[in-house]
Design an enzyme around this catalytic site. Structure first.
Site, short mmCIF file in Angstrom:
data_model
loop_
_atom_site.label_atom_id
_atom_site.label_comp_id
_atom_site.label_asym_id
_atom_site.label_seq_id
_atom_site.Cartn_x
_atom_site.Cartn_y
_atom_site.Cartn_z
N THR A 49 34.17 36.76 -22.18
CA THR A 49 32.73 36.92 -21.67
C THR A 49 32.20 37.93 -21.83
O THR A 49 32.92 38.70 -23.39
CB THR A 49 33.60 37.54 -19.59
OG1 THR A 49 33.48 38.85 -19.76
CG2 THR A 49 34.28 36.77 -19.34
N CYS A 50 30.74 38.28 -21.18
CA CYS A 50 30.42 39.02 -22.76
C CYS A 50 31.50 40.86 -22.21
O CYS A 50 30.94 41.73 -22.82
CB CYS A 50 28.94 39.98 -22.10
SG CYS A 50 29.04 40.13 -19.81
N SER A 107 35.89 44.31 -12.97
CA SER A 107 34.00 44.06 -14.13
C SER A 107 33.35 45.21 -14.03
O SER A 107 33.23 46.47 -13.19
CB SER A 107 33.14 42.89 -13.53
OG SER A 107 33.83 41.62 -13.26
N GLN A 118 33.08 31.75 -15.18
CA GLN A 118 33.79 31.46 -16.79
C GLN A 118 35.17 31.99 -16.14
O GLN A 118 35.40 31.03 -17.41
CB GLN A 118 32.97 33.44 -16.77
CG GLN A 118 31.99 32.98 -17.11
CD GLN A 118 31.60 34.59 -17.40
OE1 GLN A 118 32.03 35.39 -16.64
NE2 GLN A 118 30.67 35.43 -17.96
N ALA A 188 18.47 28.76 -23.08
CA ALA A 188 19.02 27.96 -22.09
C ALA A 188 20.23 27.83 -21.03
O ALA A 188 20.47 26.86 -20.60
CB ALA A 188 17.87 26.82 -22.01
N MET A 191 23.96 32.38 -18.42
CA MET A 191 23.18 33.25 -18.23
C MET A 191 21.37 33.79 -18.46
O MET A 191 21.35 34.32 -17.46
CB MET A 191 23.65 34.49 -19.84
CG MET A 191 23.50 35.75 -19.70
SD MET A 191 24.37 36.89 -18.42
CE MET A 191 25.41 36.91 -19.27
N GLY A 192 21.09 32.75 -19.27
CA GLY A 192 19.69 32.73 -19.52
C GLY A 192 18.73 32.32 -18.49
O GLY A 192 18.03 32.38 -18.03
#
Length: 415
Positions: A49-50, A107, A118, A188, A191-192
């Site tokens: 993940t980010c 998180s 995720q 898209a 997340m987008g």
């Protein structure tokens, strides 16, 4: 078999480190999962993940599993310097960690909603490509179920909070809110699309959206007729018009290169939610451009998390019970070969008995079938009590007996 988790997250590694060690494509996840399986480990799942990149493994050689995972990160990062940023959890700690991650307890945005999806995606990918098996599939499924339960029971998601939502809060707090602004969204994917929903709730003047694959973009925008689609090759022209850029692609490369961004005549606020980052860091030094990345979200996280911290405290006992339940299941699962062996033996006795009766008596087929059913019932009943005793979580004597039995069974059947 022991569960091992090796990875890095936002707590120890800044975004510049995380993006260099990210499993940012499915091809990379598949490559490294297969590599670790080829090293002799039983199961592998990769969660990326980010805010984190983590390798979950099941192995008979936990020390080797840790070393192999460290080497995988070093190869991706390009050097052993990554070692100082890596976390290692084994067995109980690793199980606990997955439950905490799935629930959003670990998180940056405490209790954020995106991590649940995720975790599901990581499980689905591992199952599809047969990287994972009984132990990790069960662990991830149970983690997802627990997360849903506590979110529902404690109202954890009454006010949904995501990385996107927190990013937009950051823009608002820095004086760069979206109301009345022209906003360009890049990406898209999940997340987008989530960013798009949050942006539309902020009453912008105009929203434009672009994506590398235009067909995916148009599919996303079929539900948002008010949003203007932009061809990916035209994204820099759209950027000239925008007041705000939110970028959240899965691209392994920079999407907005500094040398292609024109000198600004009006201010531009940039929220880069991607790992690796989409926007050239050089733009941070440009006049009239304010650039925020994923690590900047810490500025707004602490102010709105007190209620969620209280909920996490309330969940600790439930969390411990879930972990103990999984550990007990994992221990009991060692009985599976024994149960298969017992079942096979019972069926063998049944076949031999019915075969003997067929040859030496004049019993009808219906009578033979009834005798076979009754015999199987009695055989299974005779094994029921000792197996139940072996399944007791704290029966050390029976667990020891099981280990001796399984060792002998393994030798008898060639390992």
């Amino acid at each position: 078999m022991e569960i091992v988790v090796v990875g890095l997250d936002y707590k120890k590694a800044a975004v510049g480190i995380r993006e260099k060690a990210a499993f940012d494509t499915n091809a990379k996840k598949h490559k490294w999962a297969r590599h670790l399986l080829d090293q002799g480990h039983r199961e592998v799942l990769i969660l990326s993940t980010c805010n984190r990149s983590e390798i979950y493994m099941v192995s008979k050689q936990p020390k080797k599993a840790v070393e192999d995972a460290r080497n995988a990160f070093a190869s991706i990062f390009g050097g052993q310097e990554i070692d100082s940023y890596l976390n290692v959890w084994q067995e109980r700690e690793g199980i606990m960690h997955l439950y905490q991650v799935a629930s959003g307890f670990d998180s940056m945005v405490l209790g954020e909603d995106q991590i649940l999806g995720q975790v599901k995606q990581a499980l689905e990918f591992g199952m599809e490509y047969k990287h994972s098996g009984k132990f990790l599939n069960k662990l991830f499924r149970e983690g997802v179920t627990f997360s849903k339960k506590i979110r529902h029971h404690y109202g954890f998601s009454e006010t949904p909070i995501s990385t996107c939502y927190t990013g937009i809060q950051l823009l608002r707090q820095s004086g760069n809110g979206l109301e009345g602004k022209k906003v360009l969204i890049t990406g898209a994917g999940n997340m987008g699309t989530l960013a798009l929903r949050h942006v539309l709730s902020e009453k912008p003047e105009k929203v434009l959206m672009t994506n590398r694959r235009h067909d995916n973009l148009m599919a996303t925008l079929s539900e948002y007729q008010q949003v203007i689609p932009v061809r990916y090759d035209d994204r820099f022209d759209a950027l000239d018009e925008a007041d705000v850029l939110i970028s959240a692609t899965a691209s392994p490369h920079v999407v907005y290169m500094a040398d292609r961004v024109k000198i600004r005549k009006k201010p531009l606020s940039v929220l880069d939610l991607a790992i690796p980052r989409d926007v050239d860091l050089e733009l941070r030094h440009r006049d009239r451009i304010s650039l925020f990345d994923i690590d900047d979200l810490r500025k707004v996280v602490d102010g709105n998390m007190e209620k969620r911290r209280q909920i996490v405290e309330q969940c600790k006992e439930d969390l411990q019970k879930e972990v103990e339940g999984y550990i007990h299941w994992k221990k009991v699962s060692r009985l599976d070969p024994l149960l298969d062996y017992v079942s096979e033996k019972c069926e063998g006795i049944q076949r031999e008995t019915i075969g003997y009766l067929e040859e030496n008596t004049e019993l009808t087929p219906d009578q033979l079938e009834e005798i076979g059913r009754l015999l199987m019932g009695h055989l299974k009943q005779s094994f029921k009590k000792p197996i139940i005793r072996m399944k007791k979580p704290d029966d050390k004597l029976q667990q020891s007996n099981l280990e001796v039995f399984m060792e002998g069974l393994s030798k008898r059947h060639g390992g």
